[in-house]
Write an enzyme that holds these catalytic residues in place. Sequence first.
Site, PDB file in Angstrom:
ATOM      1  N   ALA A   1      42.351  33.348  56.983  1.00 36.55           N
ATOM      2  CA  ALA A   1      43.577  32.873  56.325  1.00 36.55           C
ATOM      3  C   ALA A   1      43.257  32.399  54.912  1.00 36.55           C
ATOM      4  O   ALA A   1      43.598  31.281  54.520  1.00 36.55           O
ATOM      5  CB  ALA A   1      44.207  31.755  57.146  1.00 36.55           C
TER       6      ALA A   1
ATOM      7  N   THR B   1      33.253  37.919  52.500  1.00 36.01           N
ATOM      8  CA  THR B   1      32.041  38.742  52.504  1.00 36.01           C
ATOM      9  C   THR B   1      31.228  38.398  51.244  1.00 36.01           C
ATOM     10  O   THR B   1      31.118  39.218  50.337  1.00 36.01           O
ATOM     11  CB  THR B   1      32.416  40.237  52.488  1.00 36.01           C
ATOM     12  OG1 THR B   1      33.342  40.469  51.409  1.00 36.01           O
ATOM     13  CG2 THR B   1      33.047  40.694  53.790  1.00 36.01           C
ATOM     14  N   PRO B   2      30.703  37.167  51.177  1.00 32.48           N
ATOM     15  CA  PRO B   2      30.057  36.735  49.927  1.00 32.48           C
ATOM     16  C   PRO B   2      28.710  37.416  49.693  1.00 32.48           C
ATOM     17  O   PRO B   2      28.248  38.178  50.547  1.00 32.48           O
ATOM     18  CB  PRO B   2      29.852  35.230  50.150  1.00 32.48           C
ATOM     19  CG  PRO B   2      29.782  35.068  51.627  1.00 32.48           C
ATOM     20  CD  PRO B   2      30.644  36.137  52.214  1.00 32.48           C
TER      21      PRO B   2
ATOM     22  N   CYS C   1      35.139  38.005  43.163  1.00 31.45           N
ATOM     23  CA  CYS C   1      34.853  39.387  43.581  1.00 31.45           C
ATOM     24  C   CYS C   1      34.088  40.257  42.607  1.00 31.45           C
ATOM     25  O   CYS C   1      33.228  41.026  43.034  1.00 31.45           O
ATOM     26  CB  CYS C   1      36.153  40.068  43.986  1.00 31.45           C
ATOM     27  SG  CYS C   1      36.837  39.329  45.471  1.00 31.45           S
TER      28      CYS C   1
ATOM     29  N   TYR D   1      42.577  33.713  50.554  1.00 31.80           N
ATOM     30  CA  TYR D   1      43.352  34.226  49.419  1.00 31.80           C
ATOM     31  C   TYR D   1      43.932  35.598  49.709  1.00 31.80           C
ATOM     32  O   TYR D   1      44.973  35.961  49.173  1.00 31.80           O
ATOM     33  CB  TYR D   1      42.469  34.291  48.162  1.00 31.80           C
ATOM     34  CG  TYR D   1      42.211  32.927  47.577  1.00 31.80           C
ATOM     35  CD1 TYR D   1      43.040  32.406  46.606  1.00 31.80           C
ATOM     36  CD2 TYR D   1      41.142  32.145  48.018  1.00 31.80           C
ATOM     37  CE1 TYR D   1      42.831  31.148  46.065  1.00 31.80           C
ATOM     38  CE2 TYR D   1      40.913  30.881  47.488  1.00 31.80           C
ATOM     39  CZ  TYR D   1      41.763  30.390  46.506  1.00 31.80           C
ATOM     40  OH  TYR D   1      41.549  29.145  45.989  1.00 31.80           O
TER      41      TYR D   1
ATOM     42  N   ALA E   1      34.256  50.623  43.689  1.00 35.60           N
ATOM     43  CA  ALA E   1      34.348  51.340  42.411  1.00 35.60           C
ATOM     44  C   ALA E   1      35.467  50.751  41.542  1.00 35.60           C
ATOM     45  O   ALA E   1      35.308  50.571  40.340  1.00 35.60           O
ATOM     46  CB  ALA E   1      34.603  52.819  42.667  1.00 35.60           C
TER      47      ALA E   1
HETATM   48  P1  NAD Z   1      38.436  33.357  51.585  1.00 34.99           P
HETATM   49  O1  NAD Z   1      37.110  32.688  51.663  1.00 34.99           O
HETATM   50  O2  NAD Z   1      39.530  32.724  50.797  1.00 34.99           O
HETATM   51  O3  NAD Z   1      39.005  33.555  53.079  1.00 34.99           O
HETATM   52  C1  NAD Z   1      38.268  34.007  54.144  1.00 34.99           C
HETATM   53  C2  NAD Z   1      38.671  33.216  55.391  1.00 34.99           C
HETATM   54  O4  NAD Z   1      38.066  33.807  56.534  1.00 34.99           O
HETATM   55  C3  NAD Z   1      38.205  31.757  55.370  1.00 34.99           C
HETATM   56  O5  NAD Z   1      39.322  30.902  55.503  1.00 34.99           O
HETATM   57  C4  NAD Z   1      37.258  31.648  56.569  1.00 34.99           C
HETATM   58  O6  NAD Z   1      37.314  30.396  57.227  1.00 34.99           O
HETATM   59  C5  NAD Z   1      37.765  32.761  57.460  1.00 34.99           C
HETATM   60  N1  NAD Z   1      36.788  33.239  58.455  1.00 34.99           N
HETATM   61  C6  NAD Z   1      35.476  33.534  58.259  1.00 34.99           C
HETATM   62  N2  NAD Z   1      34.925  33.986  59.414  1.00 34.99           N
HETATM   63  C7  NAD Z   1      35.905  33.959  60.350  1.00 34.99           C
HETATM   64  C8  NAD Z   1      35.967  34.317  61.729  1.00 34.99           C
HETATM   65  N3  NAD Z   1      34.913  34.809  62.349  1.00 34.99           N
HETATM   66  N4  NAD Z   1      37.139  34.145  62.387  1.00 34.99           N
HETATM   67  C9  NAD Z   1      38.234  33.667  61.737  1.00 34.99           C
HETATM   68  N5  NAD Z   1      38.239  33.324  60.445  1.00 34.99           N
HETATM   69  C10 NAD Z   1      37.095  33.475  59.751  1.00 34.99           C
HETATM   70  O7  NAD Z   1      38.170  34.829  51.069  1.00 34.99           O
HETATM   71  P2  NAD Z   1      39.204  35.788  50.293  1.00 34.99           P
HETATM   72  O8  NAD Z   1      39.195  35.496  48.840  1.00 34.99           O
HETATM   73  O9  NAD Z   1      40.493  35.813  51.039  1.00 34.99           O
HETATM   74  O10 NAD Z   1      38.462  37.182  50.466  1.00 34.99           O
HETATM   75  C11 NAD Z   1      38.397  37.824  51.721  1.00 34.99           C
HETATM   76  C12 NAD Z   1      37.916  39.243  51.532  1.00 34.99           C
HETATM   77  O11 NAD Z   1      38.865  39.967  50.732  1.00 34.99           O
HETATM   78  C13 NAD Z   1      36.598  39.376  50.784  1.00 34.99           C
HETATM   79  O12 NAD Z   1      35.891  40.458  51.321  1.00 34.99           O
HETATM   80  C14 NAD Z   1      37.006  39.680  49.357  1.00 34.99           C
HETATM   81  O13 NAD Z   1      36.011  40.420  48.668  1.00 34.99           O
HETATM   82  C15 NAD Z   1      38.234  40.529  49.568  1.00 34.99           C
HETATM   83  N6  NAD Z   1      39.207  40.492  48.463  1.00 34.99           N
HETATM   84  C16 NAD Z   1      39.512  39.321  47.838  1.00 34.99           C
HETATM   85  C17 NAD Z   1      40.478  39.291  46.841  1.00 34.99           C
HETATM   86  C18 NAD Z   1      40.824  38.018  46.109  1.00 34.99           C
HETATM   87  O14 NAD Z   1      41.559  38.089  45.134  1.00 34.99           O
HETATM   88  N7  NAD Z   1      40.356  36.859  46.530  1.00 34.99           N
HETATM   89  C19 NAD Z   1      41.179  40.461  46.515  1.00 34.99           C
HETATM   90  C20 NAD Z   1      40.860  41.644  47.194  1.00 34.99           C
HETATM   91  C21 NAD Z   1      39.880  41.634  48.180  1.00 34.99           C
HETATM   92  C1  UGA Z   2      40.341  41.364  40.626  1.00 31.17           C
HETATM   93  C2  UGA Z   2      40.998  42.745  40.487  1.00 31.17           C
HETATM   94  O1  UGA Z   2      41.810  42.760  39.323  1.00 31.17           O
HETATM   95  C3  UGA Z   2      41.827  43.070  41.721  1.00 31.17           C
HETATM   96  O2  UGA Z   2      42.311  44.406  41.595  1.00 31.17           O
HETATM   97  C4  UGA Z   2      40.963  42.966  42.972  1.00 31.17           C
HETATM   98  O3  UGA Z   2      41.740  43.170  44.122  1.00 31.17           O
HETATM   99  C5  UGA Z   2      40.343  41.577  43.037  1.00 31.17           C
HETATM  100  O4  UGA Z   2      39.576  41.340  41.821  1.00 31.17           O
HETATM  101  C6  UGA Z   2      39.371  41.401  44.159  1.00 31.17           C
HETATM  102  O5  UGA Z   2      38.861  42.358  44.713  1.00 31.17           O
HETATM  103  O6  UGA Z   2      39.102  40.235  44.401  1.00 31.17           O
HETATM  104  P1  UGA Z   2      41.059  38.848  40.337  1.00 31.17           P
HETATM  105  O7  UGA Z   2      39.587  38.604  40.351  1.00 31.17           O
HETATM  106  O8  UGA Z   2      41.914  38.052  41.237  1.00 31.17           O
HETATM  107  O9  UGA Z   2      41.357  40.386  40.668  1.00 31.17           O
HETATM  108  O10 UGA Z   2      41.610  38.636  38.858  1.00 31.17           O
HETATM  109  P2  UGA Z   2      41.596  39.536  37.526  1.00 31.17           P
HETATM  110  O11 UGA Z   2      42.930  39.476  36.928  1.00 31.17           O
HETATM  111  O12 UGA Z   2      40.994  40.851  37.728  1.00 31.17           O
HETATM  112  O13 UGA Z   2      40.614  38.695  36.589  1.00 31.17           O
HETATM  113  C7  UGA Z   2      39.232  38.597  36.853  1.00 31.17           C
HETATM  114  C8  UGA Z   2      38.538  37.920  35.680  1.00 31.17           C
HETATM  115  O14 UGA Z   2      38.527  38.782  34.536  1.00 31.17           O
HETATM  116  C9  UGA Z   2      39.214  36.629  35.228  1.00 31.17           C
HETATM  117  O15 UGA Z   2      38.237  35.670  34.903  1.00 31.17           O
HETATM  118  C10 UGA Z   2      39.989  37.063  33.994  1.00 31.17           C
HETATM  119  O16 UGA Z   2      40.219  36.019  33.108  1.00 31.17           O
HETATM  120  C11 UGA Z   2      39.027  38.089  33.418  1.00 31.17           C
HETATM  121  N1  UGA Z   2      39.683  39.063  32.519  1.00 31.17           N
HETATM  122  C12 UGA Z   2      40.650  39.903  33.000  1.00 31.17           C
HETATM  123  C13 UGA Z   2      39.268  39.160  31.191  1.00 31.17           C
HETATM  124  O17 UGA Z   2      38.368  38.427  30.744  1.00 31.17           O
HETATM  125  N2  UGA Z   2      39.859  40.086  30.381  1.00 31.17           N
HETATM  126  C14 UGA Z   2      40.835  40.922  30.830  1.00 31.17           C
HETATM  127  O18 UGA Z   2      41.325  41.754  30.028  1.00 31.17           O
HETATM  128  C15 UGA Z   2      41.236  40.837  32.170  1.00 31.17           C
END
Ligand code: NAD
Ligand code: UGA
Length: 469
Positions: free
Chosen positions: A9, A88-89, A272, A11, A218
């Site tokens: 639950a 997935t850190p 990420c 981001y 990618a």
């Molecule tokens: P997050 O740390 O905010 O959330 C992950 C949650 O999973 C945590 O609340 C944790 O307690 C829970 N968790 C861990 N192990 C568990 C288990 N076994 N059972 C139930 N809950 C469990 O992470 P996030 O930012 O939401 O990212 C999650 C994944 O999505 C990552 O792989 C990330 O790379 C990917 N992702 C993130 C973003 C973003 O903008 N944050 C965007 C696209 C993809």
């Molecule tokens: C990024 C990608 O944009 C998403 O498509 C992807 O799903 C996500 O990562 C993920 O996998 O977590 P996010 O990290 O939330 O999204 O935010 P962005 O808007 O991409 O910004 C990332 C960083 O780049 C920020 O620090 C932002 O300030 C910086 N940035 C962005 C720049 O310095 N210049 C730019 O032109 C754009």
Amino acid sequence: MVKICGIGAGYVGGPTMAVIALKCPSIEVAVVDISHSRISAWNSDQLPIYEPGLEEVVKECRGKNLLFSTDVEKHVSEAEIVFLSVNTPTKARGLGAGKAADLTYWESAARMIADVSQSNKIIVEKSTVPVRTAEAIEKILAHNSKGINYQILSNPEFLSEGTAIQDLLNPDRVLIGGKESPEGQKAIQALKDIYAQWVQEDKIITTNLWSAELSKLADNAFLAQRISSINAMSALCEATGAEVSQVSLALSKNTKIGSKFLNASVGFGGSCFQKDILNLVYICEGNGLSEVANYWKQVINVNDYQKNRFVKRVISSMFNTVSGKKIAVLGFAFKKDTSDTRKTPAIDVCKGLLGDEARLSIYDPRVTEDQIQRDLSTNNVEWDHPIHLHPLNPTMVKQVSIVRDAYEATKDAHGICILTEWDEFKTLDYQKIYDDMQKPAFIFDGRNILNVGKLREIGFIVYSIGKPL
Ligand code: NAD
Ligand code: UGA
């Protein structure tokens, strides 16, 4: 009612599942997490993450077809489709430390699914994972299957923080990878049917599993590479009298390049980009592709260079020392409209300034004091290049105060660093700020959001990224 369950639950899991509940009233969506505090926050008025529009969606659906629970086993066992959005850190220890993805949470979630399932399920990878992770999850499930059939799909998430709800409601595309077998195609169709409730069909792309997994890595690598490319140009602009915003504008009008992700900055942050590129680098190295690995490493090298360059610029402009000087830091989140500070460039910049014994007064409209203190007192996991910033010592953190207002942060300051592009920083009363600062008063705009000409008229000495001093 069809039941689906989202594990994790955070981001991604919170907003994604909430939007599915909003758009599919006939689906019952349970979001589960092992963190009791996160789940109780999702069930309260103070959601655990800040995202514009999220509160409205949650309030609309919670208690109807959306629920948040720590009863992971119950909801997983009842669900027909399980979305995995656990973290997935980057691995902090052991083989591949500093680069490889840590799949501990992932694996424990897969084992739990195997333990509690009593009926066939579709398992959807939403987390960003190394290419071929679906094979690993399949092995875990198949070896504990008790005759249950699992179909694994890769459905990477492309939302950005700060615009998550808009991105989910109106995605550029939805990517679904699955097997080419009839069962695989049936599973793809079941997931497509969910998205088709609100996403145009031609935006739903289907591929094989490995293409979907790799496309996500990618995608982030390409986006981060654009930022490092423009940031590299910003250094050259400063050296030659060109202006990076003018160069960006010229590039953006080339339809082959486009206008997005061309803002030079103090460096990219977020949970990420760095993690996913390092993951890609590790996979390339594991496949003997050292040239490809080195190519992508350079994107991170330039990002570190950009943060270091900013710190050096502040110190050198302020007569080669910031020791004992008050520096106001405006913005700590990794971008505007989020409270997230994971890998924010502000951490490295603040640590660099503290290394030269500055006194910091930090203001961010959304980040809590506890979070900033935690970020500044934790040592980073380093990857395999030398870190030029000064190492942190515990006394440095005493040099930090966190305030709740930009005017308080800047009062009596010698310099200001803008580290997040919050809109409110554009409309501050800079004359008042100037009057209350030590002279000469410096501004270092790490996000290029301020009007340099106006600030210079007031009397500030201004440094913006990629612009002549
Ligand atoms: P997050 O740390 O905010 O959330 C992950 C949650 O999973 C945590 O609340 C944790 O307690 C829970 N968790 C861990 N192990 C568990 C288990 N076994 N059972 C139930 N809950 C469990 O992470 P996030 O930012 O939401 O990212 C999650 C994944 O999505 C990552 O792989 C990330 O790379 C990917 N992702 C993130 C973003 C973003 O903008 N944050 C965007 C696209 C993809
Ligand atoms: C990024 C990608 O944009 C998403 O498509 C992807 O799903 C996500 O990562 C993920 O996998 O977590 P996010 O990290 O939330 O999204 O935010 P962005 O808007 O991409 O910004 C990332 C960083 O780049 C920020 O620090 C932002 O300030 C910086 N940035 C962005 C720049 O310095 N210049 C730019 O032109 C754009």
